[in-house]
Write a protein that holds these residues in place. Sequence first.
Motif, PDB file in Angstrom:
ATOM      1  N   SER A  47       1.121  -0.790  -0.099  1.00  0.00           N
ATOM      2  CA  SER A  47       0.318  -0.170   0.024  1.00  0.00           C
ATOM      3  C   SER A  47       0.930   1.286  -0.432  1.00  0.00           C
ATOM      4  N   MET A  48       0.614   2.328  -0.368  1.00  0.00           N
ATOM      5  CA  MET A  48       1.542   3.135  -0.622  1.00  0.00           C
ATOM      6  C   MET A  48       0.215   3.954  -1.257  1.00  0.00           C
ATOM      7  N   ILE A  49       0.929   5.999  -1.015  1.00  0.00           N
ATOM      8  CA  ILE A  49      -0.400   6.810  -0.990  1.00  0.00           C
ATOM      9  C   ILE A  49       0.654   7.723  -0.506  1.00  0.00           C
ATOM     10  N   PHE A  50       0.395   9.001  -1.181  1.00  0.00           N
ATOM     11  CA  PHE A  50       0.701  10.626  -0.817  1.00  0.00           C
ATOM     12  C   PHE A  50      -0.099  11.524   0.168  1.00  0.00           C
ATOM     13  N   GLY A  51       0.773  11.473   1.123  1.00  0.00           N
ATOM     14  CA  GLY A  51       0.716  12.448   2.553  1.00  0.00           C
ATOM     15  C   GLY A  51      -0.282  14.059   1.819  1.00  0.00           C
ATOM     16  N   GLU A  52      -0.180  14.445   3.037  1.00  0.00           N
ATOM     17  CA  GLU A  52      -0.663  16.111   2.611  1.00  0.00           C
ATOM     18  C   GLU A  52       0.486  16.644   2.660  1.00  0.00           C
ATOM     19  N   ASP A  53       1.272  16.169   2.893  1.00  0.00           N
ATOM     20  CA  ASP A  53       2.365  16.829   3.503  1.00  0.00           C
ATOM     21  C   ASP A  53       3.668  16.900   2.516  1.00  0.00           C
ATOM     22  N   GLU A  54       3.011  16.493   1.400  1.00  0.00           N
ATOM     23  CA  GLU A  54       3.722  15.408   0.198  1.00  0.00           C
ATOM     24  C   GLU A  54       4.854  14.578   0.291  1.00  0.00           C
ATOM     25  N   LYS A  55       4.778  13.789   1.310  1.00  0.00           N
ATOM     26  CA  LYS A  55       5.872  12.707   1.568  1.00  0.00           C
ATOM     27  C   LYS A  55       4.803  11.410   1.175  1.00  0.00           C
ATOM     28  N   ILE A  56       5.936  10.687   0.966  1.00  0.00           N
ATOM     29  CA  ILE A  56       5.045   9.266  -0.129  1.00  0.00           C
ATOM     30  C   ILE A  56       5.076   8.021   1.451  1.00  0.00           C
ATOM     31  N   TYR A  57       4.313   7.004   1.568  1.00  0.00           N
ATOM     32  CA  TYR A  57       4.004   6.394   3.163  1.00  0.00           C
ATOM     33  C   TYR A  57       3.972   5.684   1.837  1.00  0.00           C
ATOM     34  N   PHE A  58       4.511   4.658   2.478  1.00  0.00           N
ATOM     35  CA  PHE A  58       3.952   3.482   2.281  1.00  0.00           C
ATOM     36  C   PHE A  58       4.098   1.624   3.028  1.00  0.00           C
ATOM     37  N   VAL A  59       4.035   0.693   2.612  1.00  0.00           N
ATOM     38  CA  VAL A  59       4.081  -0.086   3.838  1.00  0.00           C
ATOM     39  C   VAL A  59       4.698  -1.165   3.226  1.00  0.00           C
ATOM     40  N   GLY A  60       6.354  -1.762   3.288  1.00  0.00           N
ATOM     41  CA  GLY A  60       7.104  -3.314   2.922  1.00  0.00           C
ATOM     42  C   GLY A  60       6.871  -3.970   4.267  1.00  0.00           C
ATOM     43  N   SER A  73      -0.710   5.959  -7.258  1.00  0.00           N
ATOM     44  CA  SER A  73      -1.100   7.238  -6.606  1.00  0.00           C
ATOM     45  C   SER A  73      -0.520   8.886  -7.300  1.00  0.00           C
ATOM     46  N   VAL A  74      -1.470   9.911  -7.197  1.00  0.00           N
ATOM     47  CA  VAL A  74      -1.019  11.039  -8.490  1.00  0.00           C
ATOM     48  C   VAL A  74      -0.494  12.166  -7.189  1.00  0.00           C
ATOM     49  N   GLN A  75       0.391  13.132  -7.078  1.00  0.00           N
ATOM     50  CA  GLN A  75       0.236  13.906  -6.415  1.00  0.00           C
ATOM     51  C   GLN A  75       0.382  15.289  -7.311  1.00  0.00           C
ATOM     52  N   MET A  76      -0.039  16.100  -7.146  1.00  0.00           N
ATOM     53  CA  MET A  76       0.285  17.659  -7.514  1.00  0.00           C
ATOM     54  C   MET A  76       1.260  18.409  -6.879  1.00  0.00           C
ATOM     55  N   LEU A  77       2.160  18.728  -7.055  1.00  0.00           N
ATOM     56  CA  LEU A  77       3.487  19.317  -6.130  1.00  0.00           C
ATOM     57  C   LEU A  77       3.195  20.686  -5.864  1.00  0.00           C
ATOM     58  N   GLY A  78       3.465  21.475  -4.997  1.00  0.00           N
ATOM     59  CA  GLY A  78       3.041  22.532  -4.889  1.00  0.00           C
ATOM     60  C   GLY A  78       4.304  23.482  -5.815  1.00  0.00           C
ATOM     61  N   ASP A  79       5.114  22.695  -6.170  1.00  0.00           N
ATOM     62  CA  ASP A  79       6.209  23.757  -7.154  1.00  0.00           C
ATOM     63  C   ASP A  79       6.130  23.330  -8.248  1.00  0.00           C
ATOM     64  N   GLY A  80       4.932  23.048  -8.903  1.00  0.00           N
ATOM     65  CA  GLY A  80       4.374  22.562 -10.549  1.00  0.00           C
ATOM     66  C   GLY A  80       4.752  21.212 -10.571  1.00  0.00           C
ATOM     67  N   ARG A  81       5.632  20.600 -10.882  1.00  0.00           N
ATOM     68  CA  ARG A  81       6.361  19.428 -10.956  1.00  0.00           C
ATOM     69  C   ARG A  81       4.760  18.731 -10.232  1.00  0.00           C
ATOM     70  N   ILE A  82       5.036  17.051 -11.054  1.00  0.00           N
ATOM     71  CA  ILE A  82       3.463  16.210 -10.842  1.00  0.00           C
ATOM     72  C   ILE A  82       4.559  14.916 -10.453  1.00  0.00           C
ATOM     73  N   ALA A  83       4.169  14.115  -9.387  1.00  0.00           N
ATOM     74  CA  ALA A  83       5.118  13.002  -8.529  1.00  0.00           C
ATOM     75  C   ALA A  83       3.794  11.581  -8.605  1.00  0.00           C
ATOM     76  N   ALA A  84       3.785  10.898  -9.249  1.00  0.00           N
ATOM     77  CA  ALA A  84       3.140   9.698  -9.213  1.00  0.00           C
ATOM     78  C   ALA A  84       4.323   8.471  -8.572  1.00  0.00           C
ATOM     79  N   ILE A  85       3.285   7.443  -8.550  1.00  0.00           N
ATOM     80  CA  ILE A  85       3.589   6.450  -7.671  1.00  0.00           C
ATOM     81  C   ILE A  85       3.217   5.086  -8.615  1.00  0.00           C
ATOM     82  N   THR A  86       4.056   4.297  -9.159  1.00  0.00           N
ATOM     83  CA  THR A  86       3.776   3.025 -10.640  1.00  0.00           C
ATOM     84  C   THR A  86       4.895   1.812  -9.538  1.00  0.00           C
ATOM     85  N   ILE A  87       3.289   0.492  -9.871  1.00  0.00           N
ATOM     86  CA  ILE A  87       3.981  -0.528  -9.669  1.00  0.00           C
ATOM     87  C   ILE A  87       3.218  -1.899 -10.542  1.00  0.00           C
ATOM     88  N   ASP A  88       4.139  -2.504 -10.802  1.00  0.00           N
ATOM     89  CA  ASP A  88       3.108  -3.492 -12.308  1.00  0.00           C
ATOM     90  C   ASP A  88       3.126  -4.646 -11.758  1.00  0.00           C
TER      91      ASP A  88
END
Length: 766
Positions: free
Chosen positions: A60-73, A309-324
Motif C-alpha cells: 500500500s502506497m499513498i502521498f500524504g498532505e505533506d507531499e511525503k510518500i507513505y508505504f508498507v513494506g 497514486s498521483v500528487q500535484m506538487l506545490g512547485d508545479g511538478r507532478i509526482a506519481a507512484i507506479t507498481i506493475d
Amino acid sequence: MNKKKRVKVAASVAMSLLLAGCGKGTDGMQDAAAIQEQSEEYVYEAEYQSLTMPDYYTSSMIFGEDEKIYFVGNSEAGESRLFSMEIGDMEPQAIPVEIKEQAYISCIGTDVEGNLVLAIPAYKEQTAQEDGESTDADSAPEEVGSILESVELRKLSTEGQVLESVDVSNFFNKIKDFYIQGTLSDKDGNYYVNANQTVYVIRPTGEMLCEIPAKTYIQNMFRIRDGRIIVGFYDSTGWRLQEVDLAGKSLVDVNSSIPFDYGTYQGGKDVDLVYTQETKLYTCNLTDQEPIEVLNWLDSDINSTSLQSVQMLGDGRIAAITIDYMSESPEAELVVLTKKNRSQVQEKTVLTYGTIYVPYFLNKDIVAFNKQSDKYRIEVKLYGDDSMDFEERTALLSADLAAGKGPDMIDMVYGFLTLEQLVSMGIAEDLTPYLEGDTGIKREEYLENVMDVYSVDGKIYAIMPCFSVGTLIGKVSDVGNGSSWSIDDMIKFIDSKPADVEILPFNTKDSILQLMCSMNLGVFVDAETGVCDFTGEEFLRILEFANRFPKEMAESSGASSQIDRLRSGQLLMEGTRITDVTQYQMYEYMFGEEVNFIGYPTTEGSGSVINPNGTTAAMNAKAENKEGIWEFLRFNLLQERQENLESANGGFPISKSALEKQFAKDAEAEYYEDTDGTKKEVSKVTWSWGDGDSLVTVDVYAATQEQIGRMKAIIEAARGIENIKDEKMFSIISEEAQSYFEGQKSAQETASLIQNRVQTYINETR
C-alpha cells in the motif's frame, strides 16, 4: 474466473489520497486553447526512483498532505513495517508501528487533517477441528490454513503516535474470505472500509454505522475536498462514480455533466477530482462542464495501468507512484515529472502506432521501448472515441491511409482491416527481409506455425510476440483424444446425449455463427478473386449447428453449479483461450477427469486456433522510417523480453527456448517449511470462480511431464484463423440468418440471400 498469484501477504492499494491540482470553473478558470498551446510547447520529463527495498516488497502506497510518500513494506518472514520518504530522498524512514504476531498492515489511508489511517488484520492457524472436520481424539489438531482473528483500525500521526485505535473484529471475523482494499476517515471521524464489494462505515466509538453493498469490485474509494466520500466501480451499466450517502445508507450517483469512464480516481486539494482515463491525466470539479487534460502519461514514458497514486506538487511538478502487479516481480517506483520546454528535452524520431484501443500490454511495451531507445519514440495514434462505432473508426483510418498520412504501424490485435485487405491495398510491408537480415534474430528459433499466422504467400507481414490457443474442451471419455473434428462429428456427439444437456455455456446462435464463419471464412470467400459461395453444404451445416444454441445468453447459475454440471454431463464442453499450463490443470479439476482440447469443428485442419497476444502490428509500406519501425517490432522478439512476457502480456512466448523455459518453470515444484519443519509444496497459482457464497477456488501445483506434453501437442497442432474483421460482412450474414433462426425461412433460402448480399457487398468494395 480469476487467476491470482500466490503471495504470503496480499497487497492492496488505498486510494484515499490528498492531491493538489488546478481546476476549471469557479476555482481557477483556465482557457482550453491556452492549455492546448502550452501542451504543444512543453513536455513533462520524467525522473525515476525505485521504492523497492532489499528483503521487503512494497504494497500500500499513498502521498500524504505533506507531499511525503507513505508505504508498507512486507518481508518474506511476515514482518510488516510502515515507511515514509521525502520526494527526492533516496532512503526511506521507518515509522514505529507496533503490531502483534500474525498481523500485518493491509492498507493506508488518511483523515481530513493528514493523519494516517491503517487497517491491521491478524490471522491465526486454523485446525481441522476448528474447521468442522473430525480428528482422532488422541492426535494433535492438523493445521489446515489461516483464519481471520482480529481487525484493528488505527489512526496515527505521520510520526507514528497512536491517536486512536478501534477494534472491529466482531464485524468482520464472520465474513468469508474477508479482504480489505482501502480505508480512510471523514470529517466526523467515521472510518470507511472498502472490502468484499461493500463499503463499511464505522463510528469512532467502534459501532457499525452502516454497510453499503456495491455488489461488484470497488476500484476506488476516496475523499473529495468538501469531505464527501466517493467510490468508483464498473458494473453491468458501465463505469459509476457514486457518493456514500450516510443519511440514506446507500450509494448515489454523483451529480456531474462530465462523462466519467473507467479509470483511476482520487480526490484533490484544490479540485474535486484528479483522475486517469486510458493514458491521460485530468483534473476537474464536479460542477465543471468538461475536465482539464493535464498530460498524456505515454508522452512521459509512464504506463498508466500501473499508476497507484498521483500528487500535484506545490512547485508545479507532478509526482506519481507506479507498481506493475502483473509482472512476475513487481517493483514500486516513484516518478517525478518536470514541465520543460520541448527544446530542452532530447529529441527523438517519433513513430506512430495506430489503434482504436490502448490495452495494458501495448501501454507497457511502448513505455519499455521508449525508455531504452535514445533514437526513437513511439506515440499512439488513437482513431475515434467511444462515441463512434467500428465502421466510423475504420473510415478514419482508411481516409488517413488513402491520403498517405496513415500511422507508421497498424495494430493487428484490435485492427481495423484484415491482413489480406492491407496486403491487397499495398499498405502492409513484407517483414521477411527485415527478419532474415537481422543478425540478432533467427527465424528458426521461433515457432513456425505461430509465425505463419500473419503470412500471405510465404511473406510475413506481422509477428506476434506471444499467443493464446483458442479451443473447445471436453472429457476424453466423451470426445476422444483427437486434435480435430468436423461439424458432423460434433453433431453426432451432441445427438448421442440427452436432449436437455447444454452444449456450451454463455453462447448464442449469433455468437456461434460468427465463430464458425471466422474459423472457415476461406472456404466461403476467395480473398484473391473476390468470389464467395455460401450456398454449399458446409455453410448449411454451420447454420444448422448455430441454430442448436439459445437465442440469448442464459444467466450464470453459479461457479459450483457449473463445475457440478460439467462433471455430471449436464454441461458438455467449455470454450476458452488458454494462455498457460496452469489453465490446463484447472480444467482437469473442473471436469473432474482427463480432458482433451479438441478444438472447434472445422471443414478442414485443426480446430484449435492461435490468437495474438501482446503488441502485434503491421508496418506501413509508405512509412518513412522503416528501420525505426523494425526496431520496435523486433523489441519483444529479443530473448530477454521473450523470457519475461508471461506476466506482461499473458500467453505463450513465440521463442522455442523461452517456451521450454516456461514449461520447465511450470513443472518445477517449490517448497516451504512449516512451523514443525515439514516441507510443503507451494502452489503456482490459485484460480477462483464466482464470489461470496458461490466462490470456488483451486490451488494449482507443479505440472506433470504428461500435462506439459499435452500442452505442447495442443500448441503444435494449432493454426491461425481468418477472422471476420469486416463488420459489415458479418452483419449481413447475421441479419439474414435471423429469418432461419426464427423459423421463417429454410436454411437453403437463407443461404441464397446471404450469397447475393455478400457478393454484392464484395463487388462494391473491391
